[in-house]
Design an enzyme around this catalytic site. Structure first.
Site, PDB file in Angstrom:
ATOM      1  N   LEU A   1       0.976  -1.066  -0.014  1.00  0.00           N
ATOM      2  CA  LEU A   1      -0.187   0.078   0.081  1.00  0.00           C
ATOM      3  C   LEU A   1       0.995   1.175  -0.190  1.00  0.00           C
ATOM      4  O   LEU A   1       1.261   1.911   0.971  1.00  0.00           O
ATOM      5  CB  LEU A   1      -0.967   0.031   1.145  1.00  0.00           C
ATOM      6  CG  LEU A   1      -1.909   1.209   1.324  1.00  0.00           C
ATOM      7  CD1 LEU A   1      -2.884   1.242   0.051  1.00  0.00           C
ATOM      8  CD2 LEU A   1      -2.548   1.173   2.487  1.00  0.00           C
ATOM      9  N   SER A   2       1.262   1.836  -1.195  1.00  0.00           N
ATOM     10  CA  SER A   2       2.275   2.841  -1.273  1.00  0.00           C
ATOM     11  C   SER A   2       1.391   4.040  -1.041  1.00  0.00           C
ATOM     12  O   SER A   2       0.251   4.313  -1.784  1.00  0.00           O
ATOM     13  CB  SER A   2       2.742   2.764  -2.397  1.00  0.00           C
ATOM     14  OG  SER A   2       2.156   3.176  -3.573  1.00  0.00           O
ATOM     15  N   HIS A   3       2.074   5.245  -0.467  1.00  0.00           N
ATOM     16  CA  HIS A   3       1.451   6.198  -0.145  1.00  0.00           C
ATOM     17  C   HIS A   3       2.443   7.352   0.490  1.00  0.00           C
ATOM     18  O   HIS A   3       3.474   6.775   0.765  1.00  0.00           O
ATOM     19  CB  HIS A   3       0.194   6.000   0.887  1.00  0.00           C
ATOM     20  CG  HIS A   3       0.718   5.704   2.491  1.00  0.00           C
ATOM     21  ND1 HIS A   3       1.091   4.275   2.448  1.00  0.00           N
ATOM     22  CD2 HIS A   3       1.225   6.109   3.213  1.00  0.00           C
ATOM     23  CE1 HIS A   3       1.762   4.056   3.490  1.00  0.00           C
ATOM     24  NE2 HIS A   3       1.484   4.945   4.442  1.00  0.00           N
ATOM     25  N   ALA A   4       2.042   8.374   0.644  1.00  0.00           N
ATOM     26  CA  ALA A   4       2.966   9.553   1.185  1.00  0.00           C
ATOM     27  C   ALA A   4       1.863  10.479   2.001  1.00  0.00           C
ATOM     28  O   ALA A   4       0.337  10.298   1.917  1.00  0.00           O
ATOM     29  CB  ALA A   4       3.461  10.383   0.231  1.00  0.00           C
TER      30      ALA A   4
END
Length: 147
Positions: free
Chosen positions: A64-67
């Site tokens: 779950l890629s995020h920033a």
């Protein structure tokens, strides 16, 4: 909620990637191409990986890629990418990865319902397997539309 965020244009099926960086870019590029995020958001995701390690590998085979939301997100959205071949992300417990979800959140709260739907999906082994084995965007959408 999930079906309004993951749409045909934000899905990649059996994408060929050489490494984890390519896999992250496969997810972010779908959102960049739709003008949902800017390059700065992708850069922030890579910075998080560099500083914090593979904590975004949230379950066996799933990233779950995020920033942070302030990092150039224009609209709440998600991309979903299945990989042609699983890739190592450096997670002792959850490698190799075969599913990349990229979350583009505009604030700290508006995406919570979508994350709940996403977790419900991940807990349904049959639906998750259907997504991982899908050979078309429509097969993935058929599952997503249930949530």
């Amino acid at each position: 909620m999930l079906k309004s965020l993951i749409v045909e244009d934000t899905i990649g099926v059996k994408v060929h990637c050489r490494n984890w960086e390519d896999a992250i870019k496969a997810g972010t590029s779908l959102l960049i191409n739709k003008n949902i995020i800017t390059q700065a958001y992708e850069d922030a995701i890579f910075k998080n990986f560099a500083e914090l390690g593979p904590y975004m590998v949230i379950a066996p085979g799933i990233v779950l890629s995020h920033a942070r939301p302030e990092n150039s997100v224009k609209t709440l959205s998600m991309s979903l990418v299945t990989l042609e071949k699983p890739i190592e992300f450096g997670s002792e417990c959850n490698d190799p990865v075969e599913l990349i979800i990229t979350l583009a959140a505009i604030d700290s709260n508006s995406h919570i319902a979508a994350l709940k739907d996403l977790m419900d999906l991940f807990m349904n082994a049959k639906d998750l397997t259907t997504i991982l084995k899908a050979s078309s965007k429509q097969k993935i959408l058929d599952v997503i539309n249930k949530y």
